[in-house]
Design an enzyme around this catalytic site. Sequence first.
Site, PDB file in Angstrom:
ATOM      1  N   CYS A 330       0.833  -1.201   0.000  1.00 50.14           N
ATOM      2  CA  CYS A 330       0.000   0.000   0.000  1.00 50.14           C
ATOM      3  C   CYS A 330       0.873   1.258   0.000  1.00 50.14           C
ATOM      4  O   CYS A 330       1.539   1.542  -0.991  1.00 50.14           O
ATOM      5  CB  CYS A 330      -0.967  -0.045   1.174  1.00 50.14           C
ATOM      6  SG  CYS A 330      -2.381   1.074   0.980  1.00 50.14           S
ATOM      7  N   HIS A 427      -3.748  -5.538   1.255  1.00 46.37           N
ATOM      8  CA  HIS A 427      -3.452  -5.866   2.646  1.00 46.37           C
ATOM      9  C   HIS A 427      -4.026  -7.239   2.988  1.00 46.37           C
ATOM     10  O   HIS A 427      -5.032  -7.655   2.424  1.00 46.37           O
ATOM     11  CB  HIS A 427      -4.106  -4.851   3.589  1.00 46.37           C
ATOM     12  CG  HIS A 427      -3.451  -3.522   3.604  1.00 46.37           C
ATOM     13  ND1 HIS A 427      -2.240  -3.293   4.209  1.00 46.37           N
ATOM     14  CD2 HIS A 427      -3.853  -2.325   3.108  1.00 46.37           C
ATOM     15  CE1 HIS A 427      -1.925  -2.014   4.096  1.00 46.37           C
ATOM     16  NE2 HIS A 427      -2.882  -1.400   3.423  1.00 46.37           N
TER      17      HIS A 427
END
Length: 480
Positions: A330, A427
């Site tokens: 991310c 994630h």
Amino acid sequence: MGKAVMVQGTGSDTGKSLIVAGLCRAFARRGLRVRPFKPQNMSNNAAVTADGGEIGRAQALQAMACGVAPSVHMNPVLLKPESETGSQVVVQGRVAFRTEGRAYWQRRAELVTAVQDSFARIRGESELVVVEGAGSPAETNLRARDIANMGFARAADVPVILVGDIERGGVIAQMAGHAAVMSAEDRAQVAACLINKFRGDPTLFEDGVRDIERFTGWPCLGVVPWFADAHKLPAEDALGLTGGGAGQVKIAVPHLARIANFDDLDPLRLEPGVELVVVPPGRALPGDAALVVLPGSKSTTGDLAFLRDQGWDIDIAAHLRRGGHLLGICGGYQMLGRVIDDPGGTDGRPGRVDGLGLLDVETVMAPTKHLGLTTGRMAGAEIPVSGYEIHMGHTEGPDRARPLLDLGDRTDGAISADGRVVGTYLHGLFGDDAFRAAYLARLGAASELTYGASVEATLDALAEHLEACLDLDALLALAT
């Protein structure tokens, strides 16, 4: 409509979240429809719900303890710090506004409305709601504006169990001090107390329990011994972020100032073949690491500057020269590219910032947050993967031609030409046993963990732990 009881603490990190998770699992095992609820949370470690909202990760774990899917109504107000004074404010799962300091309380009325609405919804679908407070109810300077502790408990008329943390020392003073400074009305809202994190023989604290009851007038439901397996459950916030393991393959993670959504690390910490090292500011990344993970961040450009201030960019360059691997997740993925372009100031000041230049990609920030649960497979292999996306910005460039993941209608991530630098927006991918095993095999580590089963077993053990040391029948009888 279900009954409710609220767990508050004498401060942050007293173990409230863990106690609530254990109570949720214990009462669910008794056959009750149980739900967690936290009016207001502050954490950059968020979980994504099925409807594309976000809540505090602790409430997602508590939902798992109840055996239900997480809902945005379990944590209607989530504050996500972006700086020392400013936060993004998420209301019922969606970003509502950004605020600085005192300005937050100018919108208290709409926050209270959201909290009341969500609580009514959660209460309507359950037989018991276990509510978690935030911080301490004795912060008298905040009481008039409070929506997280006694402000909520009094308004909803929910009885409170106050948790004291004996690990810190001075637990008798914690309890007596709270009783002394709270108003008579708030003090009366406390139905009972309990003592958490006791090491040794709990019978040695019997005189202490009697003193607490004498000083406060609150009956004590029990003394909770230290729960040694707590580290097997996801940490709520960065205060609980630690390394672990003693395996031969070392994985290093720089502790960024605004680290976010670091649940990616939880399965790695439990792998027998891995040693996970969380590197604090001021220390160099270990030279013998096989993998460096750049984790998620609530402020990508801010944490990129922080990373450089620590000299970690130099450590990463040396790590790659030694043949090491690098994974950015991310915000960490965005840092790996050539440029982060933020024309609207979504992530900080408007403008372009040079990235680490380790992937041939460029990120353009945008104000719309991408939220969602995602499934797919490892690109070029039949290895399933699932997780969640929670990011602002879009990343493109030549290295995107070598994606990490195939998500069906699109690909995700980028891989350098030599295969040693990888970035992804997904994630939670290490929570998938097959993906984690395949990734660790590239580093020379064999996976021996069934992660989901491990978390479930630990929640069961926590429930049994609380059943053995607390009077849960008395606690249930206090709920109204």
